[in-house]
Design a protein around this motif. Structure first.
Motif, PDB file in Angstrom:
ATOM      1  N   VAL A  22      30.171  47.707  39.149  1.00 36.19           N
ATOM      2  CA  VAL A  22      30.060  46.438  38.992  1.00 36.19           C
ATOM      3  C   VAL A  22      28.546  46.042  38.622  1.00 36.19           C
ATOM      4  N   THR A  23      28.131  45.677  37.618  1.00 39.35           N
ATOM      5  CA  THR A  23      26.600  45.413  37.376  1.00 39.35           C
ATOM      6  C   THR A  23      25.931  44.195  38.213  1.00 39.35           C
ATOM      7  N   ASN A  24      24.679  44.169  38.299  1.00 40.29           N
ATOM      8  CA  ASN A  24      24.128  43.114  38.721  1.00 40.29           C
ATOM      9  C   ASN A  24      24.426  41.851  38.195  1.00 40.29           C
ATOM     10  N   GLU A  25      24.379  41.910  36.804  1.00 41.12           N
ATOM     11  CA  GLU A  25      24.717  40.693  35.955  1.00 41.12           C
ATOM     12  C   GLU A  25      26.179  40.149  36.276  1.00 41.12           C
ATOM     13  N   GLU A  26      26.980  41.152  36.408  1.00 37.56           N
ATOM     14  CA  GLU A  26      28.300  40.715  36.760  1.00 37.56           C
ATOM     15  C   GLU A  26      28.536  40.137  38.104  1.00 37.56           C
ATOM     16  N   MET A  27      27.811  40.709  39.089  1.00 31.93           N
ATOM     17  CA  MET A  27      27.709  40.285  40.314  1.00 31.93           C
ATOM     18  C   MET A  27      27.431  38.797  40.497  1.00 31.93           C
ATOM     19  N   ILE A  28      25.981  38.659  39.876  1.00 35.76           N
ATOM     20  CA  ILE A  28      25.572  37.176  39.945  1.00 35.76           C
ATOM     21  C   ILE A  28      26.303  36.459  39.047  1.00 35.76           C
ATOM     22  N   GLN A  29      27.063  36.690  37.875  1.00 33.97           N
ATOM     23  CA  GLN A  29      27.795  35.659  37.022  1.00 33.97           C
ATOM     24  C   GLN A  29      29.070  35.317  37.763  1.00 33.97           C
ATOM     25  N   ASP A  30      29.789  36.397  38.437  1.00 36.74           N
ATOM     26  CA  ASP A  30      31.001  35.992  39.298  1.00 36.74           C
ATOM     27  C   ASP A  30      30.847  35.033  40.252  1.00 36.74           C
ATOM     28  N   VAL A  31      29.776  35.443  41.166  1.00 41.41           N
ATOM     29  CA  VAL A  31      29.276  34.577  42.229  1.00 41.41           C
ATOM     30  C   VAL A  31      28.999  33.220  41.683  1.00 41.41           C
ATOM     31  N   LYS A  32      28.236  32.979  40.843  1.00 39.52           N
ATOM     32  CA  LYS A  32      27.874  31.679  40.288  1.00 39.52           C
ATOM     33  C   LYS A  32      29.009  31.018  39.901  1.00 39.52           C
ATOM     34  N   GLU A  33      30.149  31.525  39.142  1.00 38.76           N
ATOM     35  CA  GLU A  33      31.498  31.092  38.807  1.00 38.76           C
ATOM     36  C   GLU A  33      32.346  30.897  39.996  1.00 38.76           C
ATOM     37  N   ASP A  35      34.225  33.327  41.517  1.00 37.59           N
ATOM     38  CA  ASP A  35      35.302  33.940  41.007  1.00 37.59           C
ATOM     39  C   ASP A  35      35.141  35.545  41.461  1.00 37.59           C
ATOM     40  N   VAL A  36      35.254  35.754  42.817  1.00 42.78           N
ATOM     41  CA  VAL A  36      35.321  36.922  43.288  1.00 42.78           C
ATOM     42  C   VAL A  36      36.507  37.539  43.489  1.00 42.78           C
ATOM     43  N   SER A  37      37.691  37.140  42.992  1.00 42.26           N
ATOM     44  CA  SER A  37      39.045  37.650  43.738  1.00 42.26           C
ATOM     45  C   SER A  37      39.296  38.874  42.975  1.00 42.26           C
ATOM     46  N   LYS A  38      38.666  39.350  41.888  1.00 46.73           N
ATOM     47  CA  LYS A  38      38.941  40.744  41.185  1.00 46.73           C
ATOM     48  C   LYS A  38      38.454  41.745  42.026  1.00 46.73           C
ATOM     49  N   TRP A  39      37.347  41.420  43.105  1.00 38.35           N
ATOM     50  CA  TRP A  39      36.704  42.492  43.747  1.00 38.35           C
ATOM     51  C   TRP A  39      37.718  42.891  44.906  1.00 38.35           C
ATOM     52  N   GLN A  40      38.603  41.977  45.297  1.00 42.85           N
ATOM     53  CA  GLN A  40      39.474  42.474  46.695  1.00 42.85           C
ATOM     54  C   GLN A  40      39.893  43.714  46.253  1.00 42.85           C
ATOM     55  N   LYS A  41      40.666  44.235  44.943  1.00 39.55           N
ATOM     56  CA  LYS A  41      41.118  45.533  45.050  1.00 39.55           C
ATOM     57  C   LYS A  41      40.273  46.698  45.321  1.00 39.55           C
ATOM     58  N   LEU A  42      38.876  46.211  45.246  1.00 40.66           N
ATOM     59  CA  LEU A  42      38.259  47.365  45.747  1.00 40.66           C
ATOM     60  C   LEU A  42      37.792  47.832  47.064  1.00 40.66           C
ATOM     61  N   PHE A  48      34.859  39.025  50.044  1.00 41.03           N
ATOM     62  CA  PHE A  48      33.878  38.998  49.207  1.00 41.03           C
ATOM     63  C   PHE A  48      33.329  37.585  49.069  1.00 41.03           C
ATOM     64  N   GLU A  49      34.024  36.832  49.218  1.00 48.78           N
ATOM     65  CA  GLU A  49      33.692  35.083  49.576  1.00 48.78           C
ATOM     66  C   GLU A  49      32.423  34.915  49.871  1.00 48.78           C
ATOM     67  N   GLN A  50      31.989  35.842  51.040  1.00 50.81           N
ATOM     68  CA  GLN A  50      30.838  35.869  51.967  1.00 50.81           C
ATOM     69  C   GLN A  50      29.616  35.982  50.916  1.00 50.81           C
TER      70      GLN A  50
END
Length: 144
Positions: A22-33, A35-42, A48-50
């Motif tokens: 997961v890139t820095n840009e994706e982390m920042i964008q997903d947190v901004k939106e 929407d971190v649910s897709k990370w749960q499978k990792l 990840f809501e934290q």
């Protein structure tokens, strides 16, 4: 540069995301939106809501932590071991000797060593010698 301070668990989450490409840009964008649910499978155990909560405390600090690095507020011995694995791909007994008070003989390159020094909380002392790098809790080991 003053790095943002984050918890050991937040560092685990960030480094787990990086390990899973997961890139820095994706982390920042997903947190901004928010929407971190897709990370749960990792990692099913992580909330990840934290990371959203962390960003809500100060988004520019969150971005800086992701893009430029962070300091972990308090690192335990087990936390050091886990961060060495997650962030630097280092394995005990292969890349370092694990002790109850830290690690000895850590084989790590100069830029990674600098990053490690910046990441660790103030309860750690990092020293280099001919056998490699030692990272020990202050007040423990051969040097105080």
């Amino acid at each position: 540069m003053n790095r943002p301070k984050i918890s050991q668990m937040e560092a685990y989450m960030i480094e787990t995301l990086r390990t899973n490409n997961v890139t820095n840009e994706e982390m920042i964008q997903d947190v901004k939106e928010k929407d971190v649910s897709k990370w749960q499978k990792l990692n099913e155990k992580f909330d990840f809501e934290q990371l959203i909560v962390l960003a809500e405390k100060g988004f520019s600090s969150f971005e800086q932590a992701i893009n430029e690095g962070y300091t972990v507020k308090f690192v335990t011995v087990n936390g050091l071991d886990r961060l060495l694995r997650l962030k630097f791909g280092k394995e005990p007994e292969k890349d370092y000797q694990r002790l109850q008070t830290g690690v000895l003989g850590l084989n790590i390159d100069t830029s990674s060593l600098e990053e490690l020094k910046h990441m660790l909380s103030l309860n750690w002392k990092v020293e280099e010698d001919k056998s490699g790098v030692s990272v020990l809790l202050k007040g423990q080991g051969d040097f105080d």
